[in-house]
Design a protein around this motif. Structure first.
Motif, PDB file in Angstrom:
ATOM      1  N   SER A   1      33.140  39.218  48.728  1.00 35.60           N
ATOM      2  CA  SER A   1      32.735  40.533  49.208  1.00 35.60           C
ATOM      3  C   SER A   1      31.349  40.523  49.828  1.00 35.60           C
ATOM      4  O   SER A   1      30.508  39.681  49.507  1.00 35.60           O
ATOM      5  CB  SER A   1      32.754  41.535  48.047  1.00 35.60           C
ATOM      6  OG  SER A   1      31.808  41.154  47.060  1.00 35.60           O
TER       7      SER A   1
ATOM      8  N   GLN B   1      38.038  50.123  42.169  1.00 35.75           N
ATOM      9  CA  GLN B   1      38.417  49.643  43.502  1.00 35.75           C
ATOM     10  C   GLN B   1      38.125  50.707  44.557  1.00 35.75           C
ATOM     11  O   GLN B   1      37.590  50.401  45.637  1.00 35.75           O
ATOM     12  CB  GLN B   1      39.900  49.277  43.537  1.00 35.75           C
ATOM     13  CG  GLN B   1      40.265  48.071  42.701  1.00 35.75           C
ATOM     14  CD  GLN B   1      41.764  47.910  42.590  1.00 35.75           C
ATOM     15  OE1 GLN B   1      42.484  47.957  43.575  1.00 35.75           O
ATOM     16  NE2 GLN B   1      42.244  47.725  41.369  1.00 35.75           N
ATOM     17  N   ASN B   2      38.465  51.943  44.255  1.00 38.41           N
ATOM     18  CA  ASN B   2      38.209  53.039  45.199  1.00 38.41           C
ATOM     19  C   ASN B   2      36.713  53.227  45.440  1.00 38.41           C
ATOM     20  O   ASN B   2      36.286  53.436  46.576  1.00 38.41           O
ATOM     21  CB  ASN B   2      38.848  54.335  44.695  1.00 38.41           C
ATOM     22  CG  ASN B   2      40.352  54.284  44.725  1.00 38.41           C
ATOM     23  OD1 ASN B   2      40.953  53.529  45.488  1.00 38.41           O
ATOM     24  ND2 ASN B   2      40.996  55.065  43.869  1.00 38.41           N
TER      25      ASN B   2
ATOM     26  N   ARG C   1      35.397  50.538  47.811  1.00 44.29           N
ATOM     27  CA  ARG C   1      35.649  50.801  49.238  1.00 44.29           C
ATOM     28  C   ARG C   1      34.747  51.911  49.778  1.00 44.29           C
ATOM     29  O   ARG C   1      34.324  51.871  50.918  1.00 44.29           O
ATOM     30  CB  ARG C   1      37.115  51.148  49.457  1.00 44.29           C
ATOM     31  CG  ARG C   1      38.026  49.923  49.375  1.00 44.29           C
ATOM     32  CD  ARG C   1      39.446  50.243  49.802  1.00 44.29           C
ATOM     33  NE  ARG C   1      40.156  51.074  48.845  1.00 44.29           N
ATOM     34  CZ  ARG C   1      40.791  50.633  47.768  1.00 44.29           C
ATOM     35  NH1 ARG C   1      40.788  49.335  47.490  1.00 44.29           N
ATOM     36  NH2 ARG C   1      41.420  51.455  46.967  1.00 44.29           N
TER      37      ARG C   1
ATOM     38  N   ARG D   1      32.987  44.889  53.279  1.00 46.74           N
ATOM     39  CA  ARG D   1      34.241  44.156  53.464  1.00 46.74           C
ATOM     40  C   ARG D   1      34.504  43.320  52.222  1.00 46.74           C
ATOM     41  O   ARG D   1      33.584  42.994  51.473  1.00 46.74           O
ATOM     42  CB  ARG D   1      34.215  43.266  54.700  1.00 46.74           C
ATOM     43  CG  ARG D   1      33.162  42.195  54.670  1.00 46.74           C
ATOM     44  CD  ARG D   1      33.132  41.408  55.989  1.00 46.74           C
ATOM     45  NE  ARG D   1      31.946  40.601  56.050  1.00 46.74           N
ATOM     46  CZ  ARG D   1      31.846  39.356  55.597  1.00 46.74           C
ATOM     47  NH1 ARG D   1      32.888  38.767  55.044  1.00 46.74           N
ATOM     48  NH2 ARG D   1      30.721  38.689  55.696  1.00 46.74           N
TER      49      ARG D   1
END
Length: 111
Positions: free
Chosen positions: A18, A82-83, A86, A92
């Motif tokens: 990441s 995870q949300n 993002r 990325r």
């Protein structure tokens, strides 16, 4: 950082590469919480991680089998993390899942 103490193969690894944003915004706390939660999951074997000054990092988690990986991916708190990743923490990322069939290494302290 030390390497994870793992059983003899076969087992699976999930590589999470990441690029971080510049804002912390609770990232450290969430990372700790997810590490502790992962340790409680059936099939979890360990993890290793590193992050450079430029924000690029790699976290590798190790699992007994693919079912354990799928179960971890569907844990509600993990989905929320995870949300957040993002929306807040990553510009990325890339996830790779692999079967480990063989390992070897070197440790100067054991020679």
């Amino acid at each position: 950082m030390s390497t994870a103490a793992l059983p003899e193969p076969p087992y699976y690894m999930v590589s999470f590469s990441s690029q971080r944003t510049k804002l912390d915004n609770g990232y450290g706390e969430m990372g700790y919480a997810m590490t502790e939660l992962a340790k409680q999951q059936p099939g979890y074997l360990g993890f290793e991680s590193a992050r450079g000054a430029d924000g690029f990092g790699i976290l590798i988690s190790y699992w007994k089998d693919e079912d354990s990986i799928r179960a971890w991916k569907s844990v509600v708190d993990h989905i929320q993390a995870q949300n957040r990743g993002r929306s807040d923490w990553y510009t990325r990322y890339e996830i790779r899942v692999a079967l480990v069939t063989r390992t070897y290494g070197f440790n100067i302290e054991e020679t």
